[in-house]
Write a protein that holds these residues in place. Sequence first.
Motif, mmCIF file in Angstrom:
data_model
loop_
_atom_site.group_PDB
_atom_site.id
_atom_site.type_symbol
_atom_site.label_atom_id
_atom_site.label_comp_id
_atom_site.label_asym_id
_atom_site.label_seq_id
_atom_site.Cartn_x
_atom_site.Cartn_y
_atom_site.Cartn_z
ATOM 1 N N ARG A 100 0.665 -1.461 0.036
ATOM 2 C CA ARG A 100 -0.151 0.023 0.016
ATOM 3 C C ARG A 100 0.830 1.340 0.053
ATOM 4 N N THR A 101 1.970 1.192 0.769
ATOM 5 C CA THR A 101 2.692 2.550 0.844
ATOM 6 C C THR A 101 3.978 2.613 -0.155
ATOM 7 N N ARG A 102 4.328 1.559 -0.661
ATOM 8 C CA ARG A 102 5.535 1.517 -1.634
ATOM 9 C C ARG A 102 6.795 1.965 -1.069
ATOM 10 N N SER A 103 6.773 1.819 0.423
ATOM 11 C CA SER A 103 8.074 2.316 1.166
ATOM 12 C C SER A 103 8.302 1.246 2.454
ATOM 13 N N ALA A 104 9.601 0.906 2.442
ATOM 14 C CA ALA A 104 9.831 0.069 3.389
ATOM 15 C C ALA A 104 9.619 0.579 4.950
ATOM 16 N N ALA A 105 10.057 2.237 4.886
ATOM 17 C CA ALA A 105 10.285 2.621 6.103
ATOM 18 C C ALA A 105 8.831 2.757 6.502
ATOM 19 N N ASP A 106 7.902 3.411 5.631
ATOM 20 C CA ASP A 106 6.335 3.250 5.947
ATOM 21 C C ASP A 106 5.748 2.305 6.326
ATOM 22 N N ALA A 107 6.238 1.060 5.803
ATOM 23 C CA ALA A 107 5.411 -0.225 5.842
ATOM 24 C C ALA A 107 5.903 -0.560 7.398
ATOM 25 N N GLU A 108 7.318 -0.170 7.668
ATOM 26 C CA GLU A 108 7.485 -0.686 9.237
ATOM 27 C C GLU A 108 6.703 0.274 10.224
ATOM 28 N N ASP A 109 6.598 1.515 9.888
ATOM 29 C CA ASP A 109 5.537 2.369 10.773
ATOM 30 C C ASP A 109 4.251 1.779 10.906
ATOM 31 N N VAL A 110 3.736 1.478 9.719
ATOM 32 C CA VAL A 110 2.392 0.912 9.856
ATOM 33 C C VAL A 110 2.314 -0.177 10.726
ATOM 34 N N THR A 111 3.177 -1.004 10.351
ATOM 35 C CA THR A 111 3.277 -2.435 11.210
ATOM 36 C C THR A 111 3.454 -2.067 12.600
ATOM 37 N N GLN A 112 4.249 -1.108 12.931
ATOM 38 C CA GLN A 112 4.399 -0.847 14.549
ATOM 39 C C GLN A 112 3.090 -0.218 15.115
ATOM 40 N N GLU A 113 2.100 0.664 14.170
ATOM 41 C CA GLU A 113 1.100 1.077 14.614
ATOM 42 C C GLU A 113 -0.013 0.174 14.625
ATOM 43 N N VAL A 114 -0.033 -0.759 13.868
ATOM 44 C CA VAL A 114 -1.047 -1.866 13.854
ATOM 45 C C VAL A 114 -1.068 -2.720 15.060
ATOM 46 N N PHE A 115 0.257 -2.991 15.646
ATOM 47 C CA PHE A 115 0.292 -3.922 16.773
ATOM 48 C C PHE A 115 0.335 -2.872 18.026
ATOM 49 N N LEU A 116 0.467 -1.646 17.984
ATOM 50 C CA LEU A 116 0.072 -0.799 19.186
ATOM 51 C C LEU A 116 -1.336 -0.778 19.236
ATOM 52 N N ARG A 117 -1.958 -0.591 18.136
ATOM 53 C CA ARG A 117 -3.473 -0.649 18.253
ATOM 54 C C ARG A 117 -3.978 -1.818 18.730
ATOM 55 N N LEU A 118 -3.540 -2.825 18.516
ATOM 56 C CA LEU A 118 -4.036 -4.237 19.011
ATOM 57 C C LEU A 118 -3.693 -4.283 20.513
ATOM 58 N N LEU A 119 -2.528 -3.819 20.964
ATOM 59 C CA LEU A 119 -2.237 -3.847 22.445
ATOM 60 C C LEU A 119 -3.234 -2.976 23.088
ATOM 61 N N ARG A 120 -3.448 -1.511 22.643
ATOM 62 C CA ARG A 120 -4.330 -0.517 23.223
ATOM 63 C C ARG A 120 -5.855 -1.326 23.209
ATOM 64 N N ALA A 121 -6.388 -1.720 22.211
ATOM 65 C CA ALA A 121 -7.745 -2.251 21.826
ATOM 66 C C ALA A 121 -8.069 -3.321 22.679
ATOM 67 N N ASN A 122 -7.166 -4.370 22.450
ATOM 68 C CA ASN A 122 -7.187 -5.797 23.434
ATOM 69 C C ASN A 122 -8.619 -6.273 22.915
ATOM 70 N N PRO A 123 -8.985 -6.454 21.658
ATOM 71 C CA PRO A 123 -10.072 -7.091 21.218
ATOM 72 C C PRO A 123 -10.366 -8.399 21.817
ATOM 73 N N ALA A 124 -11.686 -8.883 21.844
ATOM 74 C CA ALA A 124 -12.177 -10.160 21.951
ATOM 75 C C ALA A 124 -12.447 -10.807 20.528
ATOM 76 N N PHE A 125 -11.170 -11.701 20.119
ATOM 77 C CA PHE A 125 -11.433 -12.178 18.782
ATOM 78 C C PHE A 125 -12.423 -13.526 18.958
ATOM 79 N N GLU A 126 -13.355 -13.530 17.979
ATOM 80 C CA GLU A 126 -14.216 -14.841 17.964
ATOM 81 C C GLU A 126 -13.502 -16.114 17.227
ATOM 82 N N SER A 127 -12.357 -15.787 16.739
ATOM 83 C CA SER A 127 -11.644 -16.938 15.614
ATOM 84 C C SER A 127 -10.289 -16.406 15.249
ATOM 85 N N GLU A 128 -9.538 -17.353 14.774
ATOM 86 C CA GLU A 128 -8.550 -16.807 14.246
ATOM 87 C C GLU A 128 -8.603 -15.905 12.854
#
Length: 170
Positions: free
Chosen positions: A33-61
Amino acid sequence: MENRIDGAQPKELDLDALFSAYGDMVYRLALVRTRSAADAEDVTQEVFLRLLRANPAFESEEHQKAWLIKVTVNCSKTLLGSAFRRHSVSLDAVGEPGTDEPMPDPTVYDAVLKLPQKFRTAVHLYYYESYSVKEIAAAMHASESAVKSWLFRARAALKEELKGAFDDVS
């Protein structure tokens, strides 16, 4: 803040296991989506930070994977639409950090990266992550017919771009 309707205590997330299982997928989608390794790393970090903050209840894998894809798409969209991004000059990517999984054929991958963003994302999710058209439509907030159209147009563009690069492309 508790995000459970039933009042149960949230489960503790094993971020290391989740990152091991889904980190490469999130990174690859962000890279497409970003065409940039640095931006992809930033997005990846942000996604897992949001996962940690939200701590959603998942129904399945599958629900967990779909949540990560949707958040990756949204974080990429936010990054690409930011004022800083719109008013900065892009530099040539130095290269992607090594991953355990081999990257696809560079000729095909380069051709995919030349596609418009929604085409790139649809192609990546459909061919590299094995998502159905319905699942892609849900993740990208689009109709199934729009996703089918994007895939059709992307295939046509790739066919044209890759003519001569492979013997079996006519």
